[in-house]
Write an enzyme that holds these catalytic residues in place. Structure first.
Site, mmCIF file in Angstrom:
data_model
loop_
_atom_site.group_PDB
_atom_site.id
_atom_site.type_symbol
_atom_site.label_atom_id
_atom_site.label_comp_id
_atom_site.label_asym_id
_atom_site.label_seq_id
_atom_site.Cartn_x
_atom_site.Cartn_y
_atom_site.Cartn_z
ATOM 1 N N ASP A 1 0.830 -1.154 -0.098
ATOM 2 C CA ASP A 1 0.088 -0.160 -0.015
ATOM 3 C C ASP A 1 0.968 1.232 -0.132
ATOM 4 O OD1 ASP A 1 -1.661 2.061 0.410
ATOM 5 O OD2 ASP A 1 -2.646 1.301 2.291
ATOM 6 N N TYR B 1 -6.124 16.703 -9.798
ATOM 7 C CA TYR B 1 -4.923 15.689 -10.385
ATOM 8 C C TYR B 1 -3.689 16.538 -10.904
ATOM 9 C CZ TYR B 1 -3.488 11.991 -13.622
ATOM 10 O OH TYR B 1 -2.675 11.293 -14.321
#
Length: 287
Positions: free
Chosen positions: A60, A152
């Site tokens: 992760d 983004y």
């Protein structure tokens, strides 16, 4: 070229999936990482393991312990780590004001801090080796900030800045830090889009609120018309891996869909960047 020990993040789909399979097919040893390899990504992990040169690790990228333990596992087993490809990421779109501070944190945690965790984990070993390659997956959206992608774009701008400065900082140590700037490609990322959680402001934008959906429809139409091949990004990754140390370009654009505007921007920025470095007495680091 000798076979490399390669760590790739986000290999359960998209570019990462293609990179892992392509590198392994050429004889490189690939450590393919993803989350939840015993749950929702179990089938993807099993499929990757069919390749003789692939091992799958649960990682992760938002968890520093997870990242550092994966790197330590690779180094303990292989004695080295040659390449890291920071590919894991999320795509965010929508009216910027709908993104709360927590929303922004979640995007940055994956798209910026994720690569940084991996970079810090591998740099000590690469410095010890006197060589190594780190490839960060940026975007043409890291060069231009498009409306309704501001969150983004901000993450990719950060990756651009991080990669560019680090490229020159560690190159004298034998380590190449470079980036790939893909344009839009038909990968699974479009089905995993992150949106802002504060919908209370949308009505105030009137007709503008429809633009993100219109942009999405336009991109899908472009995919149907041009059919850009995502394998191009994996091929560009392999080319960077095969290029000798110190000879790799800082930026590699792969954008068959929207033309060469990023390449033109890169060229002009490079010229001014070199002027800046020379003006501040750091011109020797350019070579």
């Amino acid at each position: 070229m000798k076979n490399k020990i390669i760590l790739i993040t986000g290999t359960n789909s998209g570019f990462g999936w293609l990179m892992a399979n392509s590198c392994a097919a050429l004889g490189h040893k690939v450590y393919a990482t993803m989350r939840d390899i015993k749950g929702r990504n179990a089938d993807k992990a099993k499929e990757l393991l069919k390749q003789a040169n692939i091992e799958v690790l649960e990682v992760d990228v938002t968890n520093e312990v997870s990242v550092t333990e994966a790197v330590a596992t690779i180094i303990k087993k292989e004695g080295r780590i040659d390449v890291v490809v920071n590919n894991a990421g999320v795509y965010a779109v929508g009216i910027a004001e709908t993104f709360t501070t927590d929303d922004l944190d979640k995007v940055m945690d994956v798209d910026v801090l994720g690569p940084w965790r991996a970079i810090r984990a591998v740099l000590p070993q690469m410095r010890k080796q006197g060589e190594g390659l780190i490839i960060n997956v940026s975007s043409v959206a890291g060069r231009f900030s498009f409306p309704f992608q501001a969150i983004y774009n901000s993450a990719k701008f950060a990756i651009e800045g991080l990669t560019e400065g680090l490229h020159y900082e560690v190159r004298p140590l034998g380590i190449d830090v470079v980036m790939i700037q893909p344009g839009p490609f038909p990968t699974e990322v479009w089905g995993k889009t992150v949106a802002g959680s504060d919908a209370t402001v949308i009505a105030a934008y009137g007709e503008l609120a429809k633009v993100p959906e219109q942009i999405g429809a336009g991109i899908m139409q472009m995919f149907e018309t041009l059919k850009p091949d995502s394998q191009l990004v994996a091929d560009a990754t392999i080319k960077l891996i095969d290029t000798p140390n110190g000879k790799r370009p800082l930026r590699t654009v792969i954008d068959p869909a929207t033309g060469n505007f990023s390449e033109i921007a890169n060229k002009h920025v490079k010229e001014q960047y070199e002027n800046f470095m020379n003006a501040f007495g750091m011109g020797s680091m350019l070579n």
